[in-house]
Design an enzyme around this catalytic site. Sequence first.
Site, PDB file in Angstrom:
ATOM      1  N   ARG A  55      25.067  28.631   9.207  1.00 36.16           N
ATOM      2  CA  ARG A  55      24.132  28.939   8.119  1.00 36.16           C
ATOM      3  C   ARG A  55      24.927  29.598   6.998  1.00 36.16           C
ATOM      4  O   ARG A  55      25.277  30.771   7.068  1.00 36.16           O
ATOM      5  CB  ARG A  55      23.026  29.865   8.631  1.00 36.16           C
ATOM      6  CG  ARG A  55      22.185  30.473   7.527  1.00 36.16           C
ATOM      7  CD  ARG A  55      20.960  31.190   8.051  1.00 36.16           C
ATOM      8  NE  ARG A  55      21.216  32.221   9.032  1.00 36.16           N
ATOM      9  CZ  ARG A  55      21.651  33.452   8.761  1.00 36.16           C
ATOM     10  NH1 ARG A  55      21.943  33.805   7.526  1.00 36.16           N
ATOM     11  NH2 ARG A  55      21.809  34.338   9.728  1.00 36.16           N
ATOM     12  N   HIS A  70      19.349  34.068   6.265  1.00 36.94           N
ATOM     13  CA  HIS A  70      18.394  33.572   7.257  1.00 36.94           C
ATOM     14  C   HIS A  70      17.129  33.082   6.558  1.00 36.94           C
ATOM     15  O   HIS A  70      16.639  31.988   6.810  1.00 36.94           O
ATOM     16  CB  HIS A  70      18.057  34.683   8.248  1.00 36.94           C
ATOM     17  CG  HIS A  70      16.971  34.328   9.214  1.00 36.94           C
ATOM     18  ND1 HIS A  70      17.140  33.428  10.228  1.00 36.94           N
ATOM     19  CD2 HIS A  70      15.687  34.755   9.303  1.00 36.94           C
ATOM     20  CE1 HIS A  70      16.020  33.303  10.910  1.00 36.94           C
ATOM     21  NE2 HIS A  70      15.116  34.093  10.361  1.00 36.94           N
ATOM     22  N   TYR A 126      25.948  41.930   7.328  1.00 39.47           N
ATOM     23  CA  TYR A 126      26.325  41.803   8.735  1.00 39.47           C
ATOM     24  C   TYR A 126      27.420  40.769   9.011  1.00 39.47           C
ATOM     25  O   TYR A 126      27.825  40.602  10.162  1.00 39.47           O
ATOM     26  CB  TYR A 126      25.094  41.495   9.603  1.00 39.47           C
ATOM     27  CG  TYR A 126      24.287  40.292   9.150  1.00 39.47           C
ATOM     28  CD1 TYR A 126      24.677  38.998   9.462  1.00 39.47           C
ATOM     29  CD2 TYR A 126      23.102  40.462   8.427  1.00 39.47           C
ATOM     30  CE1 TYR A 126      23.934  37.899   9.061  1.00 39.47           C
ATOM     31  CE2 TYR A 126      22.343  39.364   8.018  1.00 39.47           C
ATOM     32  CZ  TYR A 126      22.761  38.085   8.345  1.00 39.47           C
ATOM     33  OH  TYR A 126      22.029  36.997   7.951  1.00 39.47           O
TER      34      TYR A 126
END
Length: 356
Positions: free
Chosen positions: A256, A260, A269
């Site tokens: 990805r 998200h 992160y």
Amino acid sequence: MADRATYPVQLVQPDGRRVFDREHAASVADVGPTELRELYEDMVVARRIDTEATALQRQGQLGLWAPLFGQEAAQVGSAHALHRDDYVFCSYREAAVAYCRGVDPAKITRLWRGVAHHCWDPAEINMTNPAIVVGAQGLHATGYAYAAHLEGAEIAVVAYFGDGATSQGDIAEALGFAASWSAPVVFFCQNNQWAISEPVRVQSPTPIVRRAYGYGIPGVQVDGNDVLGVLAVTRQAIARARSGGGPSFIEAITYRMGPHTTADDPTRYRTAAETEVWQRRDPIDRMRRLLERQGLWDNAFEQRVKDRSDEVGARVRTATLELPDPDPSELFDHVYAAPHPLIDEQRAAYLEGVRS
């Protein structure tokens, strides 16, 4: 369909070179110049739909959007393997699958704008609308597949989900039921390495596909950024389901590239260095290099694809901005199959508040 989790199936390398794989290359032997160009065009258009929808959300025109940027090969390759009578149960990220199934791009953002309960009519393309409840579609797909089997329909049913959904009980239960009933369902996991902010290594110390083995379901890992590899393994799984062979599990290893959802900030992160590694494996760039190597790339084709992607992008934007606001009373429609006095009471109270 052989069990293969030691290394992913790959038919095209990141530099565009073909890989000789006797077992899987045969499944795409019929894919000629026209089909290769179609795969490339569909990936480019899917990315344009995604970037347009993301921009619309950033501009306040959509409430939310789940980007598919980087996962085009996994979605387009698998979608091209499906028959028209096969049925798809998606999650919330399969806009590319919907496009390949024939959804009008003008309908793709309806739900995300908050003006309708759905994007498209499932009966028109044999595909459900985006599912927000993580993993629930695995059970829905299994039940539908088993019912189709009982009725004698020789079809396949595909359940799309991400690596994060494999930690949900619904997927575990779906695998158990599918194995016990020999349901004709293909579990298609897009392992994009991150379940929101949790890396896949936290969810599973072994390849996700191995979870299927415990249920007696054959599985395969595939390079999810290789559209031909994905097409090959999905065709094999679809053929197994349609011929009465039961369920299969595909783990497409992809990434990805964006957030998200548009409510997420991936820079909190994961590192830029990690993203750069996957940028070099971009599925669209890989397909372009293959076309160039095979003499299938020229200025006319490049312009045709650009024109098509521009056309679709403009259609998505215009249609989104022109979507009418629904009547407030429609909020209470379809809550129950039949009229219900409690809903009638709530509708009346709500509309009184709106009018005041």
